[in-house]
Motif scaffolding. Structure first.
Motif, mmCIF file in Angstrom:
data_model
loop_
_atom_site.group_PDB
_atom_site.id
_atom_site.type_symbol
_atom_site.label_atom_id
_atom_site.label_comp_id
_atom_site.label_asym_id
_atom_site.label_seq_id
_atom_site.Cartn_x
_atom_site.Cartn_y
_atom_site.Cartn_z
ATOM 1 N N LEU A 109 0.819 -1.206 0.000
ATOM 2 C CA LEU A 109 0.000 0.000 0.000
ATOM 3 C C LEU A 109 0.857 1.263 0.000
ATOM 4 C CD1 LEU A 109 -2.949 0.856 -0.072
ATOM 5 C CD2 LEU A 109 -2.916 0.925 2.426
ATOM 6 N N ILE A 110 1.938 1.275 0.749
ATOM 7 C CA ILE A 110 2.758 2.491 0.750
ATOM 8 C C ILE A 110 3.503 2.659 -0.574
ATOM 9 C CG2 ILE A 110 2.910 2.692 3.245
ATOM 10 C CD1 ILE A 110 5.699 1.578 3.138
ATOM 11 N N ARG A 111 3.814 1.564 -1.251
ATOM 12 C CA ARG A 111 4.415 1.689 -2.593
ATOM 13 C C ARG A 111 3.418 2.342 -3.557
ATOM 14 N NH1 ARG A 111 6.982 -3.406 -1.281
ATOM 15 N NH2 ARG A 111 9.219 -3.055 -1.280
ATOM 16 N N ARG A 112 2.171 1.912 -3.480
ATOM 17 C CA ARG A 112 1.136 2.497 -4.334
ATOM 18 C C ARG A 112 0.905 3.959 -3.976
ATOM 19 N NH1 ARG A 112 -3.883 -0.781 -3.535
ATOM 20 N NH2 ARG A 112 -4.744 0.711 -5.004
ATOM 21 N N ALA A 113 0.895 4.277 -2.673
ATOM 22 C CA ALA A 113 0.702 5.665 -2.231
ATOM 23 C C ALA A 113 1.841 6.541 -2.732
ATOM 24 C CB ALA A 113 0.609 5.724 -0.702
ATOM 25 N N ALA A 114 3.059 6.025 -2.657
ATOM 26 C CA ALA A 114 4.217 6.789 -3.133
ATOM 27 C C ALA A 114 4.086 7.065 -4.624
ATOM 28 C CB ALA A 114 5.505 6.021 -2.841
ATOM 29 N N ARG A 115 3.718 6.054 -5.387
ATOM 30 C CA ARG A 115 3.578 6.213 -6.835
ATOM 31 C C ARG A 115 2.525 7.282 -7.158
ATOM 32 N NH1 ARG A 115 4.191 1.127 -8.021
ATOM 33 N NH2 ARG A 115 2.059 0.574 -7.546
ATOM 34 N N LEU A 116 1.398 7.241 -6.460
ATOM 35 C CA LEU A 116 0.346 8.231 -6.719
ATOM 36 C C LEU A 116 0.771 9.633 -6.303
ATOM 37 C CD1 LEU A 116 -2.816 6.202 -5.652
ATOM 38 C CD2 LEU A 116 -2.266 7.025 -7.949
#
Length: 174
Positions: free
Chosen positions: A38-45
């Motif tokens: 989830l934090i990888r996805r948040a970082a990407r966004l």
């Protein structure tokens, strides 16, 4: 074999896609793979909203003691904090975001949130600081919070600033 158009598209997205490098210093972060995803996805966004030219970040996932040291060294506050952001002067690099697992866990519990949701929020928050957003003034805080809420909604997470009902049972008063 890729077509000429597919190769051109791949090259273009490689130039514009933001890059986040994750460094896991405290191995306890690995205990919950859903948090890491989830934090990888948040970082990407957070890196890609609104879209800009490619710039990289490093996200350090560490423990409370390390954040306490950094907070003391760079902010003069001898206590751990949840997230710190360190901007870079390098035009190809936004900077570093550092999260403390213990603080993130405690805050999530106290605020009635999940650790993955809270960590994702803090990563997005930290990256937005690197991108120049701030919350010192009310007007700046409003625009930064709106963007955080938008990013989190794209992850399927609720508004972290919405009022939450008290969830713990009340003590009986005699």
């Amino acid at each position: 074999m890729k077509t000429k158009r597919a190769r051109k598209t791949a090259r273009k997205s490689a130039r514009t896609a933001p890059a986040a490098t994750f460094v896991i210093e405290d191995e306890q972060w690995r205990d919950n793979p859903s948090t890491l995803r989830l934090i990888r996805r948040a970082a990407r966004l957070a890196l890609d909203h609104p879209p800009r030219r490619r710039r990289a970040v490093t996200i350090l996932l560490t423990g409370d003691q390390r954040l306490r040291e950094l907070n003391c060294q760079f902010r003069g506050k001898d206590k751990p904090t949840n997230v710190l952001s360190f901007t870079s002067d390098d035009p190809a690099y936004w900077g570093d975001v550092v999260l403390a697992l213990g603080v993130v866990r405690r805050e999530a519990r106290d605020q009635g949130k999940t650790v993955p949701a809270h960590a994702a929020h803090l990563v997005a928050h930290g990256i937005l600081h690197l991108r120049g957003y701030d919350h010192a003034k009310a007007s700046d805080r409003t625009s930064m919070e709106r963007l955080e809420v938008l990013i989190l909604s794209r992850l399927g997470l609720s508004d972290p600033y919405a009022p939450r009902p008290y969830t713990r049972p009340a003590k009986a008063v005699n």
